[in-house]
Write an enzyme that holds these catalytic residues in place. Structure first.
Site: not given
Ligand code: PLP
Length: 391
Positions: A71, A183, A329
């Protein structure tokens, strides 16, 4: 001790069928998809099968799907990629990009980085439920605006944004519309055509697929500047030898999600409602964050007076419950969540939050166990808290 995983928004376990589908691509079918021999043909073909499965999940066409490392990369590619083909618009009246103040860091930090390059960014306000201000969106669009990026659903409080309305506004003003649907995917039926979405990010590990793989939907005809340069894979837009087992797993996960989405949604919603009702009825001074109705079917996000979120997570973990304060994160940083501040909570209130996110494998027993343990843990922490001055 019973163990309950209620952190599905952070990541999901990989479905057994997904693991099975991936295994041959580590063993027999290890070819580089760029190779001309039959090893390459085999993996090239399977990537296209996966591409179709990802496309089908969002009612897109196969040629509109680009595979990424997840993502985060999909968000970066969408926003930087569009910004860099619109560099000349920097001279026009801004804002050039309009986003919301509650985006995931993959979007927010990318926008902040682009500001350093001279792009102007408008961060839309949200109301106390976390819904973006559509009037402010309308009035913010100006001559230089080329991109609106608003998330489909928030990763912390679960609020679903008015995507259809935003899509309409973007189309009326001839501005591109990107949405981070990391999400929402699997919990909301998404049709990119009906919703006027031009770019959409998704990630495999939130839908029972492997980590480190995701996709960006780019509507046919839209030009992007790649952020990675190299061998020209993925139509020159994402260089790098393809993560074949990951892509196969992602495709399988999308196929399974599509087949059982209705059932999964009903299941999660029932458990979520039981959980929310149980917590609000049984814990004094507990509140629900996010929209009461327009929220993800698997998200329950609470705040408790005189409770510190991190202590709560650790105490729950000791009782076998895996939960979170917000996004995976940002949970390592002890700064209050930008999302909770944006919906008007004070830093102290923001620190007293708990996110419980459900998934396919949760049961009513899991919910009842949380409803038994959580009030005990909250009461115990409050007894030790100087902020909780009850006699
Ligand atoms: N965008 C949203 C809304 C997320 O919740 C997340 C991960 O928690 C991401 C982006 C990032 O995705 P990825 O972990 O695949 O890099």
């Amino acid at each position: 001790m019973k163990r309950v995983y209620m952190d599905y928004a952070s990541t999901t376990p990989v479905d057994e069928r997904v693991v099975e589908a991936m295994l041959p691509y580590f063993r027999e079918y290890f070819g580089n998809p760029s190779s001309l021999h039959s090893y390459g043909t085999k993996t090239r073909e399977v990537i296209e099968v996966s591409r179709k499965r990802v496309a089908d999940l969002i009612s897109a066409e196969e040629n509109e799907i680009l595979f990424t490392s997840g993502g985060t990369e999909a968000d970066n590619l969408a926003i930087r990629g569009i910004a860099h083909v619109n560099k000349d618009k920097k001279k026009l009246e801004g804002p050039h990009i309009i986003t919301s103040s509650i985006e995931h860091p993959a979007v927010l930090e990318t926008c902040k980085d682009l500001e350093k390059e001279g792009f102007e960014v408008k961060y839309l306000d949200v109301n106390r439920y976390g819904v973006v201000d559509l009037k402010q969106l309308q009035t913010s669009i100006s001559e230089g605006t080329f991109l609106i990026s608003v998330m489909f659903a928030n990763n912390e409080i679960g609020t679903i944004e008015p995507i259809e309305e935003i899509g309409k506004i973007a189309r009326e003003h001839n501005v591109l519309f990107h949405t981070d649907a990391v999400q929402a995917i699997g919990k909301v039926d998404i049709d990119v055509k009906k919703l006027n979405i031009d770019l959409l990010s998704i990630s495999s590990h939130k839908i029972y697929g492997p980590k480190g793989v995701g996709a960006l939907f780019v509507r046919e005809g839209i030009k992007l500047k790649p952020i990675l340069t190299g061998g020209g894979h993925e139509k020159g837009l994402r260089s790098g030898t393809e993560n074949v087992p990951g892509i196969v797993g992602f495709g399988e996960a999308c196929k399974i999600v599509k087949e059982r989405m209705e059932r999964d949604i009903e299941h999660m919603q029932k458990l979520r409602d039981r959980l929310i009702e149980g917590v609000l009825n049984n814990i004094e001074e507990s509140y629900l964050n996010g929209h009461p109705e327009k929220r993800l079917v698997n998200n329950a996000h609470f705040r408790f007076t005189a409770i510190e979120g991190e202590s709560l997570i650790l105490s729950l973990d000791e009782r076998g419950i895996a939960a979170s304060t917000g996004s995976a994160c940002s949970s390592k940083k002890l700064k209050p969540s930008h999302v909770l501040l944006a919906i008007g909570l004070s830093p102290v209130e923001a620190h007293g939050s708990l996110r419980l996110t459900l998934g396919r494998y949760n049961t009513q027993d899991d919910v009842d166990y949380v409803l038994e343990v959580l009030p005990e843990v909250v009461n115990k922490l409050r007894e030790m808290s100087p902020l909780w001055n009850r006699s």
